[in-house]
Design an enzyme around this catalytic site. Structure first.
Site, PDB file in Angstrom:
ATOM      1  N   CYS A   1     -15.814   8.582 -22.875  1.00 33.10           N
ATOM      2  CA  CYS A   1     -14.678   8.597 -23.795  1.00 33.10           C
ATOM      3  C   CYS A   1     -14.887   7.657 -24.981  1.00 33.10           C
ATOM      4  CB  CYS A   1     -13.394   8.208 -23.059  1.00 33.10           C
ATOM      5  SG  CYS A   1     -12.969   9.293 -21.681  1.00 33.10           S
TER       6      CYS A   1
ATOM      7  N   ASP B   1     -15.046  15.254 -13.209  1.00 30.99           N
ATOM      8  CA  ASP B   1     -14.838  16.375 -14.116  1.00 30.99           C
ATOM      9  C   ASP B   1     -15.258  17.722 -13.551  1.00 30.99           C
ATOM     10  OD1 ASP B   1     -14.041  14.391 -15.807  1.00 30.99           O
ATOM     11  OD2 ASP B   1     -15.719  14.552 -17.204  1.00 30.99           O
TER      12      ASP B   1
ATOM     13  N   TYR C   1      13.230  -4.149 -25.131  1.00 35.33           N
ATOM     14  CA  TYR C   1      13.679  -4.034 -26.518  1.00 35.33           C
ATOM     15  C   TYR C   1      13.581  -5.385 -27.226  1.00 35.33           C
ATOM     16  CZ  TYR C   1      16.807  -4.559 -30.452  1.00 35.33           C
ATOM     17  OH  TYR C   1      17.305  -4.888 -31.681  1.00 35.33           O
TER      18      TYR C   1
ATOM     19  N   TRP D   1      17.613   1.939 -29.348  1.00 36.35           N
ATOM     20  CA  TRP D   1      17.325   3.111 -28.526  1.00 36.35           C
ATOM     21  C   TRP D   1      15.866   3.497 -28.751  1.00 36.35           C
ATOM     22  CZ3 TRP D   1      20.058   5.584 -24.793  1.00 36.35           C
ATOM     23  CH2 TRP D   1      21.406   5.248 -24.669  1.00 36.35           C
TER      24      TRP D   1
END
Length: 460
Positions: A47, A289, A432, A440
Site C-alpha cells: 500500500c 489477498d 468535540y 455536530w
C-alpha cells in the site's frame, strides 16, 4: 516427538504473519516452518508503493517491516526467490523451483498455509507488455516503474483505471513532474463510491491538473520505433504516453489452488471458514489477498485486497495451526485513499451493492466542515449515508473532503459492525472541540438527515 511440518506459500503480510505467530506459540522442536517467497522481499507494505514512487517515502526499505534474515533468526526456513509451482493435496507436499538456478524440489507438509496474494489486472490488449507499461503490486514493480520514469524522454504519463491505485498513482506521477491523464472505463472515478460522490473526486482531480477521461476503455498500447510505449488508444482518441501505469485493480492469485480443485468463490478467491481454514480441507488454511471474506452488511463473500485484513488473517491462521484458537468474522468494506489533499473514504454498501442483495434503502447527503466553521482552516466535506428502508439500519457511508475527512469513516465502520440504526448513531458521544469538529460532527449530521429520510419513506 517428531515436529509437525508447516509450509507457507507467500512471504508477505498474511504468510509471514502466520509463520511468525505460529513460531511464537510453538518452538522448532514442535513445529518446523518452511516458507516460500518468489520475489526479493518479505513483509512489506504494498500500500505504500505509490508514496515511495511519489517521493513522499524516501527509501524502498522504509516499506519493509521485516526482512528475510529476521524471519530466519526466528527459526523459520524462509526460501527467497523460490516459487511454488504445484500443490499435491493427497500427498501433502509442494513442488518449488528456485527462480535463479532453475532447480526444483518437493517439500512435505502436515499443515499448509496459502498466502499467494493478488495480481494486477492486465488486459490482453495489443502492446500491453511493451516496455514502459507497469503494474504496481510488489516492490519489484515499484522499482521497475521508478527506473522507467528515469529513462522516460518525455513527461506524459497515462494511468489506466481510476480506483484506489489509479488515483494514488496519478498523484505520484503529478508529483514527479509528469503531465497526467487518467483513462477510466466507468461513469466517474472511484467506482467504490456512488457516481455522485465519484463526481466530486473528478472535479478535484481536474482542479489539480490531472486530466480524467471517463467512459474511456483502452483498446491498445501503441509503441514507438524503440519498442517502448508511445501512446494509449481508446475507441475515440489517442493519448501520448512516455510511461503507462495500470491501476485497473487486482484479482486473487489462486492459480495453484484452482489447479487442485480447492473451493473458490464468485470473485475467484479461496473460500475459508471462520478460522481461515479452506473449506473441506482440515490441514489447509488461506489468508490475505487470495481469499474471499464475508461482508457483514451484505451477507455475501467479497474480495478485498488490504493489508489490514491480511495481517489479521495471518495472526488467526498462525494461532490455529499452532493449536490455539482464533476467528475472522468478516468485514464491512472500509477503505480510505487520497489524491493530493483530497481525502476519499467509504464503508459498507454503495447503492448498487444494496440493490444487488435486495435491500431497500434511503440516502442522505450533507455538506459540512471538518472543524467549526469559524475556526481557521475549516474545509468542506461531503458525507453520503445509506440506511435501510423502515428499519433505519445503517448500510453504508461515503466521505469526500479535506482536513481529516477520511478517518471519520471509522465511526461509521464501528456503527456498521455493531448493527446500529442511524437514529441510534445520532446519540453517539463523539469528541468535540472547534479545531477538530463542529458541534455536530458531519457523520452525525448525515445520520440526522438519514433519520428524517427513513421516517418520510415510512409514511409515503
Amino acid at each position: 516427538m517428531t515436529a509437525e511440518r508447516l509450509v507457507v506459500i507467500g512471504g508477505d503480510a498474511a504468510g509471514m504473519s502466520a509463520a511468525s505467530q505460529a513460531r511464537r506459540l510453538k518452538g522448532p522442536d514442535e513445529l518446523r516452518i518452511t516458507a516460500f517467497e518468489r520475489g526479493h522481499f518479505t513483509s512489506y507494505s504494498a500500500c505504500g508503493i505509490p508514496y515511495w514512487v511519489s517521493g513522499d517515502v524516501e527509501r524502498r526499505d522504509d516499506l519493509i517491516a521485516r526482512g528475510p534474515e529476521e524471519h530466519r533468526a526466528r527459526d523459520i526456513d524462509l526460501r527467497m526467490r523460490t516459487e511454488v509451482t504445484e500443490i499435491d493435496v493427497a500427498g501433502q507436499r509442494v513442488r518449488s523451483v528456485d527462480r535463479d538456478s532453475g532447480e526444483t524440489s518437493w517439500t512435505g507438509f502436515d499443515k499448509l498455509v496459502i498466502a499467494t496474494g493478488a495480481r494486477p489486472v492486465r488486459p490482453a490488449l495489443p502492446g500491453m507488455d511493451a516496455p514502459g507499461v507497469h503494474g504496481v503490486q510488489t516492490l519489484d514493480d515499484g522499482q521497475a516503474l521508478l527506473d522507467s520514469l528515469d529513462r522516460a524522454t518525455g513527461r506524459h504519463a497515462v494511468v489506466v483505471g481510476a480506483g484506489y491505485i489509479g488515483v494514488e498513482m496519478a498523484e505520484a506521477m503529478l508529483k514527479r513532474g509528469f503531465e497526467v491523464t487518467v483513462l477510466n472505463r466507468g461513469e466517474q472515478p472511484m467506482a467504490t463510491l456512488d457516481p455522485d460522490m465519484g463526481r466530486l473526486v473528478h472535479e478535484a482531480m481536474d482542479a489539480l491538473g490531472i486530466t480524467t477521461v471517463n467512459r474511456a476503455g483502452v483498446t491498445a498500447i501503441r509503441t514507438g520505433p524503440d519498442g517502448r510505449v508511445s501512446a494509449v488508444e481508446t475507441a475515440d482518441a489517442s493519448y501520448p504516453a512516455d510511461v503507462v501505469v495500470l491501476g485497473i485493480g487486482v484479482e486473487p492469485e489462486t492459480t495453484l489452488a484452482r489447479a487442485v480443485g480447492l473451493p473458490l468463490g464468485p470473485h475467484g478467491g479461496l473460500l475459508t471458514d471462520l478460522s481461515m481454514r479452506v473449506v473441506g480441507h482440515d490441514n489447509i488454511w488461506a489468508g490475505g489477498d487470495c481469499v474471499e471474506v464475508l461482508d457483514l452488511v451484505a451477507g455475501r463473500t467479497r474480495h478485498i485486497a488490504l493489508g489490514t485484513h491480511a495481517n489479521k488473517h495471518g495472526q488467526i491462521i498462525g494461532s490455529n495451526v499452532a493449536g490455539g484458537y482464533g476467528t475472522f468474522p468478516g468485514v464491512v468494506g472500509t477503505a480510505v485513499s487520497k489524491v493530493c489533499d483530497l481525502e476519499i473514504a467509504r464503508t459498507g454498501l454503495r447503492e448498487k451493492d444494496a440493490l444487488a442483495v435486495g435491500l431497500r434503502f434511503v440516502t442522505a447527503t450533507i455538506e459540512s466542515t471538518g472543524r467549526a466553521g469559524y475556526y481557521p482552516g475549516a474545509r468542506p466535506m461531503t458525507v453520503k449515508m445509506l440506511a435501510e428502508y423502515r428499519t433505519g439500519r445503517l448500510l453504508g457511508v461515503q466521505i469526500v473532503g479535506r482536513d481529516g475527512a477520511a478517518k471519520r469513516v471509522d465511526v461509521a465502520a464501528v456503527a456498521l459492525t455493531a448493527g446500529m440504526t442511524v437514529e441510534r448513531m445520532t446519540a453517539l458521544d463523539l469528541g468535540y472541540a472547534p479545531p477538530f469538529s463542529p458541534v455536530w460532527d458531519p457523520v452525525l449530521v448525515a445520520a440526522r438527515k438519514a433519520v428524517t429520510a427513513v421516517r418520510e419513506a415510512g409514511t409515503a
